[in-house]
Design a protein around this motif. Sequence first.
Motif: not given
Length: 318
Positions: A168-176, A132-137, A144-148, A163-166
Amino acid sequence: MQETAILADAACDLPRDVMAALKIHTIPFRIRAGEQFVADTRDEDALPRLYQQYLVGRQDHYAESVPMVERELEEHLLRNVVAQCDRAILFTIASTRSKLYAHASGAVIGTVARSVRLRREAGRSGLFDLTVVDTGAIGPGQALVVREAARMALAGASPQAVREAVETRLRDAAHMFLVPDELLYLYTRARQKGEGSITWGRYMMGSAFNLRPVVHMHQGQTEAIARARGSEEGRRRVMQHAEQCVRAGDLLVPAISACYAGPLDEVRAMPAYQSLARTAHSHGVELMLAPMSLTVALNVGARAFGLSYLAESPTPFA
């Protein structure tokens, strides 16, 4: 290689064709309206009717989105997932906005334990693996997080790597970015939830001068970053900003996600959207437009517009 199912909840605003191409399955939310319950499954054909039923012209806010609890999630996964694959990754809406992540995390042990007999009957050996992964968005940011993440998983990345990609990288980069249309709906909904995103004074001023906030969500923080003269002007400014980010090469992944709680042709007809589409195409960026999920739309009202991109240092919004 073990088979992996990619799961996302119904608040993930990915277009139906993208979800099909990436083999993403939907975990429903429940919509509670008085004593009635209906399922939010991201059925794009049903969403226009649901907008009319639960959003348009309604200020009583009698409907709300409710995540499934642990036992319900276990039952859904046992019926629909565990016998069809060896592992699954469930990407949830931001844990700061919904209890789904907590419920899903609590359902892991029960799902794995109860899956043994079903898997044996289906001719599968070994324990079922659920991550289970929290996308933070939410909404288009979650999309976008789920797509990648889904692209990585389908390419053979391990659940741990995804999980590490989401995280450490993707979640913090999500702008809505969100532009509401119905201020009274947004004000009363925020008041019900104890949020101060729009006060009575801001509502009165916005109504008097036809002002709409442009709301920005990033790393769990939400704030109004601009005011626009009407919702159409707000949408135009958000799309022009996204186009500037594309031209500047700001995007972490070549994709932009947009959603709308109304007829999508209203967005497609906007010159700003057509310009963004041309620029995205010329820069190899995928522009996705989807109906806003009912779960998200219930919090922001009919004809609300959302747009997201992933970027570490985007061009400032003007």
